[in-house]
Enzyme design. Sequence first.
Site, PDB file in Angstrom:
ATOM      1  N   ASP A   8       0.777  -1.256   0.000  1.00 58.30           N
ATOM      2  CA  ASP A   8       0.000   0.000   0.000  1.00 58.30           C
ATOM      3  C   ASP A   8       0.805   1.301   0.000  1.00 58.30           C
ATOM      4  O   ASP A   8       0.470   2.235   0.747  1.00 58.30           O
ATOM      5  CB  ASP A   8      -0.950   0.014   1.213  1.00 58.30           C
ATOM      6  CG  ASP A   8      -1.918  -1.153   1.225  1.00 58.30           C
ATOM      7  OD1 ASP A   8      -1.833  -2.010   0.323  1.00 58.30           O
ATOM      8  OD2 ASP A   8      -2.752  -1.228   2.152  1.00 58.30           O
ATOM      9  N   LYS A  86      -6.876  -5.232  -2.603  1.00 57.29           N
ATOM     10  CA  LYS A  86      -7.543  -5.718  -1.390  1.00 57.29           C
ATOM     11  C   LYS A  86      -8.412  -4.622  -0.784  1.00 57.29           C
ATOM     12  O   LYS A  86      -8.281  -3.448  -1.161  1.00 57.29           O
ATOM     13  CB  LYS A  86      -6.489  -6.167  -0.382  1.00 57.29           C
ATOM     14  CG  LYS A  86      -5.594  -5.011  -0.033  1.00 57.29           C
ATOM     15  CD  LYS A  86      -4.670  -5.377   1.065  1.00 57.29           C
ATOM     16  CE  LYS A  86      -3.905  -4.185   1.515  1.00 57.29           C
ATOM     17  NZ  LYS A  86      -4.768  -3.093   2.007  1.00 57.29           N
ATOM     18  N   CYS A 127      -2.068  -2.752   7.686  1.00 56.07           N
ATOM     19  CA  CYS A 127      -1.974  -3.691   6.561  1.00 56.07           C
ATOM     20  C   CYS A 127      -0.672  -4.472   6.528  1.00 56.07           C
ATOM     21  O   CYS A 127      -0.667  -5.634   6.116  1.00 56.07           O
ATOM     22  CB  CYS A 127      -2.238  -2.948   5.255  1.00 56.07           C
ATOM     23  SG  CYS A 127      -3.968  -2.411   5.166  1.00 56.07           S
TER      24      CYS A 127
HETATM   25  C1  VGL Z   1      -4.583   0.770   5.959  1.00 53.94           C
HETATM   26  C2  VGL Z   1      -5.952   1.872   7.430  1.00 53.94           C
HETATM   27  C3  VGL Z   1      -7.010   1.770   6.546  1.00 53.94           C
HETATM   28  C4  VGL Z   1      -3.219   0.251   5.637  1.00 53.94           C
HETATM   29  C5  VGL Z   1      -5.629   0.637   5.075  1.00 53.94           C
HETATM   30  O1  VGL Z   1      -2.874   0.148   4.437  1.00 53.94           O
HETATM   31  O2  VGL Z   1      -2.454  -0.042   6.575  1.00 53.94           O
HETATM   32  N1  VGL Z   1      -4.752   1.385   7.132  1.00 53.94           N
HETATM   33  N2  VGL Z   1      -6.827   1.146   5.377  1.00 53.94           N
END
Ligand code: VGL
Length: 191
Positions: A8, A86, A127
Amino acid sequence: MKALFIVDVQNDFCPGGALPVPEGDQVVPVINRLMDHFPLVLASKDWHPSETVHFQKWPPHCVQGTPGAEFHPALRADRIDQVFLKGTGNRDDGYSAFEATNENLAEYLRRHGVEELYVTGLATDYCVRATVLDALREGFRTYVVTDAVRAVNVSPGDGERALEEMRRAGAILVTSEELLSAQEAPQGASA
Ligand code: VGL
Ligand code: ZN
């Protein structure tokens, strides 16, 4: 066979984004340097529909197809062999890359003979944590590159606690420096 996994590293998780992780952009040069040392480079994207229960906990971020969901512009995205999407449903968080819906990550890794996963990216306490714990459960030898991850730290210390939890579950914590000095760098490979 080993793979680099980038969790991410998207605009919305970097400074100026919708859900900025402090220093989130600082993982980019570290990850770019590591890429040359892995035969396989994989990445996940948080990839949410515009309406999801996830946005009851978090400000809307990484909505499918928006600029905030793109990789950070300095990440060498051309080096990524496969992207895993995801958080694509509207009824769960989908923190783990093993919950990707475009491609089954565990099957992909087994099909490519991957036994070791080196995890980097954002965010340590969500994540990255969920992906690492799933990787261990799936039986992969799992490393966390500690200078290539950053935490949201909703509560101070969340990132440190997540690292300790991953370590207790069997993850091996390493620095990029240790990795780069351990494997002879091919001459001129870091473009
Ligand atoms: C994430 C909070 C909400 C992450 C994703 O990638 O860690 N954190 N959505
Ligand atoms: Zn999300």
